[in-house]
Design an enzyme around this catalytic site. Sequence first.
Site, PDB file in Angstrom:
ATOM      1  N   SER A 188      37.062  -5.609 -23.992  1.00  0.00           N
ATOM      2  CA  SER A 188      37.322  -4.695 -23.814  1.00  0.00           C
ATOM      3  C   SER A 188      37.629  -3.963 -25.337  1.00  0.00           C
ATOM      4  O   SER A 188      38.548  -5.125 -26.486  1.00  0.00           O
ATOM      5  CB  SER A 188      38.638  -4.403 -22.660  1.00  0.00           C
ATOM      6  OG  SER A 188      39.856  -3.500 -23.077  1.00  0.00           O
ATOM      7  N   LYS A 200      40.477  -0.243 -11.021  1.00  0.00           N
ATOM      8  CA  LYS A 200      41.315   1.317 -10.562  1.00  0.00           C
ATOM      9  C   LYS A 200      41.401   1.951  -9.445  1.00  0.00           C
ATOM     10  O   LYS A 200      42.508   2.923  -9.226  1.00  0.00           O
ATOM     11  CB  LYS A 200      39.776   1.717 -11.803  1.00  0.00           C
ATOM     12  CG  LYS A 200      40.119   1.639 -13.100  1.00  0.00           C
ATOM     13  CD  LYS A 200      38.647   2.556 -13.070  1.00  0.00           C
ATOM     14  CE  LYS A 200      39.193   2.355 -15.350  1.00  0.00           C
ATOM     15  NZ  LYS A 200      38.318   3.671 -15.522  1.00  0.00           N
ATOM     16  N   ASP A 228      49.324  14.111  -9.570  1.00  0.00           N
ATOM     17  CA  ASP A 228      48.868  14.879  -8.831  1.00  0.00           C
ATOM     18  C   ASP A 228      46.889  14.337  -9.032  1.00  0.00           C
ATOM     19  O   ASP A 228      45.207  14.338  -8.576  1.00  0.00           O
ATOM     20  CB  ASP A 228      49.101  15.529  -9.221  1.00  0.00           C
ATOM     21  CG  ASP A 228      49.560  16.290  -8.728  1.00  0.00           C
ATOM     22  OD1 ASP A 228      50.446  15.596  -7.889  1.00  0.00           O
ATOM     23  OD2 ASP A 228      49.820  17.989  -8.517  1.00  0.00           O
ATOM     24  N   ASP A 231      41.738   9.295 -17.125  1.00  0.00           N
ATOM     25  CA  ASP A 231      39.889   9.324 -18.151  1.00  0.00           C
ATOM     26  C   ASP A 231      39.447  10.942 -18.169  1.00  0.00           C
ATOM     27  O   ASP A 231      38.868  10.923 -19.188  1.00  0.00           O
ATOM     28  CB  ASP A 231      39.081   8.407 -16.924  1.00  0.00           C
ATOM     29  CG  ASP A 231      39.364   7.325 -16.813  1.00  0.00           C
ATOM     30  OD1 ASP A 231      39.510   7.019 -17.814  1.00  0.00           O
ATOM     31  OD2 ASP A 231      39.132   6.515 -15.837  1.00  0.00           O
ATOM     32  N   GLY A 246      25.001  11.010 -12.638  1.00  0.00           N
ATOM     33  CA  GLY A 246      25.941   9.862 -11.929  1.00  0.00           C
ATOM     34  C   GLY A 246      26.657  10.624 -11.266  1.00  0.00           C
ATOM     35  O   GLY A 246      27.444  12.085 -10.741  1.00  0.00           O
ATOM     36  N   TYR A 280      28.935   4.557 -24.624  1.00  0.00           N
ATOM     37  CA  TYR A 280      29.213   4.399 -26.532  1.00  0.00           C
ATOM     38  C   TYR A 280      28.462   2.995 -27.556  1.00  0.00           C
ATOM     39  O   TYR A 280      28.806   2.874 -28.007  1.00  0.00           O
ATOM     40  CB  TYR A 280      30.587   4.240 -26.523  1.00  0.00           C
ATOM     41  CG  TYR A 280      31.670   3.368 -25.909  1.00  0.00           C
ATOM     42  CD1 TYR A 280      31.813   2.039 -26.794  1.00  0.00           C
ATOM     43  CD2 TYR A 280      32.066   3.344 -24.773  1.00  0.00           C
ATOM     44  CE1 TYR A 280      32.280   1.104 -26.381  1.00  0.00           C
ATOM     45  CE2 TYR A 280      32.988   2.541 -24.136  1.00  0.00           C
ATOM     46  CZ  TYR A 280      33.254   1.524 -24.216  1.00  0.00           C
ATOM     47  OH  TYR A 280      33.768   0.532 -23.797  1.00  0.00           O
TER      48      TYR A 280
HETATM   49  P1  ATR Z   1      31.762   4.138 -13.345  1.00  0.00           P
HETATM   50  O1  ATR Z   1      32.817   3.454 -12.646  1.00  0.00           O
HETATM   51  O2  ATR Z   1      31.274   3.528 -14.581  1.00  0.00           O
HETATM   52  O3  ATR Z   1      31.078   5.597 -12.654  1.00  0.00           O
HETATM   53  P2  ATR Z   1      29.766   3.053 -10.961  1.00  0.00           P
HETATM   54  O4  ATR Z   1      31.389   3.093 -10.644  1.00  0.00           O
HETATM   55  O5  ATR Z   1      29.300   1.344 -11.093  1.00  0.00           O
HETATM   56  O6  ATR Z   1      30.455   3.189 -12.628  1.00  0.00           O
HETATM   57  O7  ATR Z   1      28.397   4.068 -11.479  1.00  0.00           O
HETATM   58  C1  ATR Z   1      27.219   3.762 -12.270  1.00  0.00           C
HETATM   59  C2  ATR Z   1      26.083   5.107 -12.097  1.00  0.00           C
HETATM   60  O8  ATR Z   1      25.790   5.024 -12.875  1.00  0.00           O
HETATM   61  C3  ATR Z   1      26.352   5.996 -10.493  1.00  0.00           C
HETATM   62  O9  ATR Z   1      25.980   6.512 -10.255  1.00  0.00           O
HETATM   63  C4  ATR Z   1      24.894   4.085 -10.254  1.00  0.00           C
HETATM   64  O10 ATR Z   1      23.841   5.408  -9.182  1.00  0.00           O
HETATM   65  P3  ATR Z   1      24.234   4.868  -7.872  1.00  0.00           P
HETATM   66  O11 ATR Z   1      25.117   5.459  -7.218  1.00  0.00           O
HETATM   67  O12 ATR Z   1      22.804   5.504  -7.714  1.00  0.00           O
HETATM   68  O13 ATR Z   1      24.041   3.216  -8.117  1.00  0.00           O
HETATM   69  C5  ATR Z   1      24.227   5.384 -11.596  1.00  0.00           C
HETATM   70  N1  ATR Z   1      23.281   3.934 -11.855  1.00  0.00           N
HETATM   71  C6  ATR Z   1      23.820   3.015 -12.564  1.00  0.00           C
HETATM   72  N2  ATR Z   1      22.181   1.886 -12.170  1.00  0.00           N
HETATM   73  C7  ATR Z   1      21.410   2.890 -12.489  1.00  0.00           C
HETATM   74  C8  ATR Z   1      20.159   3.103 -12.660  1.00  0.00           C
HETATM   75  N3  ATR Z   1      19.227   1.645 -13.066  1.00  0.00           N
HETATM   76  N4  ATR Z   1      19.400   4.322 -11.996  1.00  0.00           N
HETATM   77  C9  ATR Z   1      19.718   5.271 -11.751  1.00  0.00           C
HETATM   78  N5  ATR Z   1      21.068   5.023 -11.561  1.00  0.00           N
HETATM   79  C10 ATR Z   1      21.986   4.269 -12.317  1.00  0.00           C
END
Ligand code: ATR
Length: 275
Positions: free
Chosen positions: A17, A68, A80, A105, A131, A222
């Site tokens: 972190s 979280k 809220d 966030d 995502g 990042y």
């Molecule tokens: P965060 O809290 O950072 O958003 P998360 O809830 O684990 O982390 O979400 C990760 C995101 O990256 C999700 O949208 C995930 O897609 P899935 O819902 O299909 O899992 C996406 N992600 C992770 N690896 C991926 C990959 N190889 N291809 C496409 N999307 C990916």
Amino acid sequence: MTQIPRAGVIGNPIAHSLSPKLHSYWLNRYGLEGSYTALKVTEDELEKTLRELPSQGFIGANVTIPHKVNVMQFADQITDRATLIGAANTLIFKDDGRIFADNTDGYGFMANLRQGAPDWNPKAGPAAIFGAGGAARAIIVALADAGVPEIIISNRTRPKAEALRDDFGARISVIDWVQADKMLEDANTVINTTSLGMVGGQDFKVPLDNLRKDAVVTDIVYNPLKTPFLMAAEKRGCITVDGLGMLLHQGVPGFERWFGKRPEVDEATRQAVLS
Ligand code: ATR
């Protein structure tokens, strides 16, 4: 004797972190008494830790993966925006033992975007989001709040994007992951909220040929600072904003509440965290 105020970040794993560096830098920069440390806490230990921290001088904490969402059940008062997002990343421990929970966030995302692209106009057109995880949720709430007229989401696992649409309503539409490039045609804000492009992870492979040259493009990844996604967008002439600023800005409200000073996010802050 008054105790030196303590804060920290609760998560697991937590060793990588950047928050301890960030908050320690700010404490030092503003000559404030206080400390901020990383706290490795498992899911089993979460409640006990939260109950014990105030007696150890803690006035608050940040919360990160995997706590979280879970932390919400131990909060006595929830903002809220944290309720809407369904997760908290910033806690304040009140003198009477109550826990106040917030989610900064979305604020961090928006402050970073506004700082990195001052001419960005949220109302100018649709936003396209890759995502549908926790970060996407916070970002959708922030974008809707800023007046973005339409939000298009594409996620590898389509039902997760649909769940977000169901939660956040009419302004949101969903596009299949294999057609994700289609959502770029009209978008003037484009955001990668997936982990694709992160060092050691998988590549971001969605073609960007439809990306508009006047789009503002940002990534929550990042590490590296300039992801291949941002590099490709920059090459097309887009304004790009890297993801480090989101992390830095999300720390601002917590620091201000705990230590009484609203800290700056500037180049010196970035360098302190990257050093
Ligand atoms: P965060 O809290 O950072 O958003 P998360 O809830 O684990 O982390 O979400 C990760 C995101 O990256 C999700 O949208 C995930 O897609 P899935 O819902 O299909 O899992 C996406 N992600 C992770 N690896 C991926 C990959 N190889 N291809 C496409 N999307 C990916």
